[in-house]
Scaffold this active site. Structure first.
Site, PDB file in Angstrom:
ATOM      1  N   HIS A 196       0.816  -1.219   0.000  1.00 35.49           N
ATOM      2  CA  HIS A 196       0.000   0.000   0.000  1.00 35.49           C
ATOM      3  C   HIS A 196       0.847   1.266   0.000  1.00 35.49           C
ATOM      4  O   HIS A 196       0.318   2.370  -0.202  1.00 35.49           O
ATOM      5  CB  HIS A 196      -0.935   0.004   1.213  1.00 35.49           C
ATOM      6  CG  HIS A 196      -2.253   0.664   0.946  1.00 35.49           C
ATOM      7  ND1 HIS A 196      -2.439   1.629  -0.021  1.00 35.49           N
ATOM      8  CD2 HIS A 196      -3.470   0.502   1.536  1.00 35.49           C
ATOM      9  CE1 HIS A 196      -3.694   2.034  -0.024  1.00 35.49           C
ATOM     10  NE2 HIS A 196      -4.346   1.347   0.916  1.00 35.49           N
TER      11      HIS A 196
ATOM     12  N   ASP B 265      -2.576   1.926  -4.656  1.00 34.37           N
ATOM     13  CA  ASP B 265      -3.833   2.162  -3.965  1.00 34.37           C
ATOM     14  C   ASP B 265      -4.913   1.258  -4.545  1.00 34.37           C
ATOM     15  O   ASP B 265      -4.685   0.511  -5.505  1.00 34.37           O
ATOM     16  CB  ASP B 265      -4.245   3.634  -4.094  1.00 34.37           C
ATOM     17  CG  ASP B 265      -3.220   4.575  -3.475  1.00 34.37           C
ATOM     18  OD1 ASP B 265      -2.744   4.279  -2.358  1.00 34.37           O
ATOM     19  OD2 ASP B 265      -2.880   5.583  -4.121  1.00 34.37           O
TER      20      ASP B 265
END
Length: 535
Positions: A511, A515
């Site tokens: 992450h 995204d």
């Protein structure tokens, strides 16, 4: 004037540790031959011997016992050129009554140079390696290409072979010690191929065998004439053999200078009837202190169980997984469902032609092709995260997780998938998986992956989350079990139930780099390519 040769500590011997001179095995004025141990050094890790680089006479001892020495320092000088047979004669005389024929018949093999046994710089490719085993002992004769040492990485077990014919003289790395690319693992004394086949050490051993031995295990008190006793000087190899076989060194006749016990003396003794009788005698010179038992790993409860020691590969996998999941990448996983109907039909049509060419067409080949095409839409999936930037790769090098049963998991890499058609992908994939399952993968076969696919569905898993990212990549694709499912489809305005071949497909991402938008866009494109294959 005689040529002087420096006795030096090779620059790569210490590897950053400090060393002290333990003791000299020879004195000034002694005759020495090439490869003969001259002195012992002690470091914080090992005891090592420094050997003569040429035949000659010890002209000067410069480093005294207890003195700290550094890499490349001159420890002493060898002067002149000694007759090659001289040390052999002193050995024969120290044995007592030996037939003259035995003294004169042993040919001497001429050594030419010390050759480094190196770990090639391109073998590890960033992985860590440990010495798993030595296949030969110091003093053993090897041929070029013979396996000498075995290394373990977190991915493969590899053998390092002898670079030349010769005799193993130095083990620079011990079992369990970590090594790096380009490290010197040991040294061979290279042998001139045209020289007689018998090495000096073999000649000494044959003479030792010719000496009659007593059958009773009586301690030997050597009478060393004309030179100081050296029986108290015990080399690291001899020390290990004595410990390993629980031998009393006083029962072994030393053939070395000053009555020193050599490796060959110990090996010859082990083959003698005297050793077998001595094995029945337990000599206890002083009351032994009670030895605390070795504590095994404790079970977690009183439930009956057994402890299975971890392999080096399992330990490395464990460390890698913990580091990736808990210390490096915040993992997030997205899951889609995928219809496999079109590639099932395409595979049926193409499988026979592939088989005739010797290639097995698997579903995994389709997944590699689709992943490379989906990366054209979302290039950031094929990347590496840096603190200041995201490095996006031009080549799509896809690693494929390959289970080795209880032995662990490896990830061979198929390179430049973006430039391949389906047949080329299937061919390269088959080659890599066959190497993996036959234990023939090298570290280079697992180098440079930019993305990984885990086809965990082959073992029955529907989906897995998170599939831990193979660092330093930023994403890993997971393919679940293929099964028939009932789905509702709208046909001519009417909802109908149909049976379709379906599986779950997931993408676990770092992450920090990606995204949800990029993750779902990649999966949408991947599923679209698979479901519309051939259309």
């Amino acid at each position: 004037m005689s040529e002087s040769i420096n006795i030096t500590l090779p620059a790569d011997s210490l590897e950053g540790t400090t060393a002290k001179v333990s003791h000299w095995l020879v004195a000034e004025g002694d005759l020495v031959t090439q490869g003969m141990p001259l002195l012992e050094l002690e470091t914080d890790k090992v005891t090592m011997e420094v050997c003569a680089e040429a035949d000659g006479v010890i002209a000067k001892i410069m480093a005294i016992p207890g003195e700290d020495v550094a890499e490349g320092v001159t420890l002493g000088l060898i002067s002149g050129k000694a007759p090659a047979a001289a040390p052999q004669l002193s050995v024969v005389e120290s044995q007592g009554s030996v037939p003259a024929q035995a003294q004169n018949s042993a040919p001497v093999q001429q050594a030419t140079e010390l050759v480094d046994i190196e770990l090639p710089a391109d073998q590890l490719e960033g992985t860590a390696a440990k010495v798993a085993a030595w296949h030969v002992e110091i003093g053993a004769t090897v041929k070029a290409g013979d396996p000498v040492i075995e290394l373990e990485t977190d991915k493969v077990t590899m053998e390092i072979t002898a670079p030349a014919d010769g005799v193993l003289m130095v083990k620079s790395r011990q079992i369990g010690e970590e090594v790096e690319a380009g490290s010197i693992l040991g040294q061979l004394q290279a042998v001139n191929a045209s020289a007689p086949a018998m090495a000096p050490v073999a000649a000494v051993a044959s003479v030792a065998h010719a000496v009659p031995v007593t059958t009773a295990p009586v301690a030997v008190t050597p009478a060393v004439s004309g030179e100081r006793s050296a029986r108290h000087l015990i080399g690291p190899v001899v020390r290990r053999l004595l410990k390993e076989h629980q031998l009393n060194i006083d029962l072994i006749t030393g053939s070395g200078r000053g009555g020193r016990v050599t490796r060959d003396d110990v090996l010859a003794y082990l083959k003698s009837p005297q050793a077998q009788q001595a094995a029945q005698v337990v000599a206890v010179p002083t009351p032994a202190k009670p030895v605390a038992p070795v504590t095994a790993p404790q079970a977690s409860s009183d439930i009956p169980s057994r402890m299975v020691p971890h392999t080096s590969m399992r330990k490395a996998i464990a460390n890698h997984m913990v580091d990736s999941l808990l210390h490096t990448s915040p993992h997030v996983t997205s899951v889609f469902e995928m219809d496999m109907g079109n590639i099932i039909e395409h595979r049926k049509q193409c499988k026979m032609g592939f088989n005739e060419a010797g290639v097995n067409l698997t579903f995994t080949a389709y997944f590699l092709s689709a992943a490379a095409k989906a990366m054209e839409t979302v290039p950031a999936v094929n990347a590496r995260f840096h603190e200041e930037a995201l490095e996006i790769f031009e080549d799509v090098n896809i690693g494929v997780g390959t289970a080795l049963g209880d032995d662990g998991l490896v990830v061979p890499v198929v390179r430049k998938v973006q430039d391949m058609n389906l047949f080329q992908i299937a061919t390269a994939l088959q080659q890599q998986t066959e190497r993996a399952r036959s234990g023939k993968l090298t570290a280079a076969d697992m180098k440079g992956g930019t993305f990984t696919i885990s086809n965990h569905g082959v073992s029955g898993s529907l989906f897995a989350t998170p599939i831990i990212i193979n660092q330093p990549q930023v994403a890993i694709l997971g393919i679940g079990k293929l099964e028939k499912r009932v789905v509702v489809e709208t046909i001519n305005g009417e909802d109908e139930m149909r049976i379709r071949p379906k599986c779950y497909v997931s993408l676990s991402i770092d992450h920090r780099a990606l995204d949800a938008f990029q993750t779902n866009l990649f999966l949408s494109r991947f599923v679209e390519i698979i479901e519309n294959w051939g259309q």
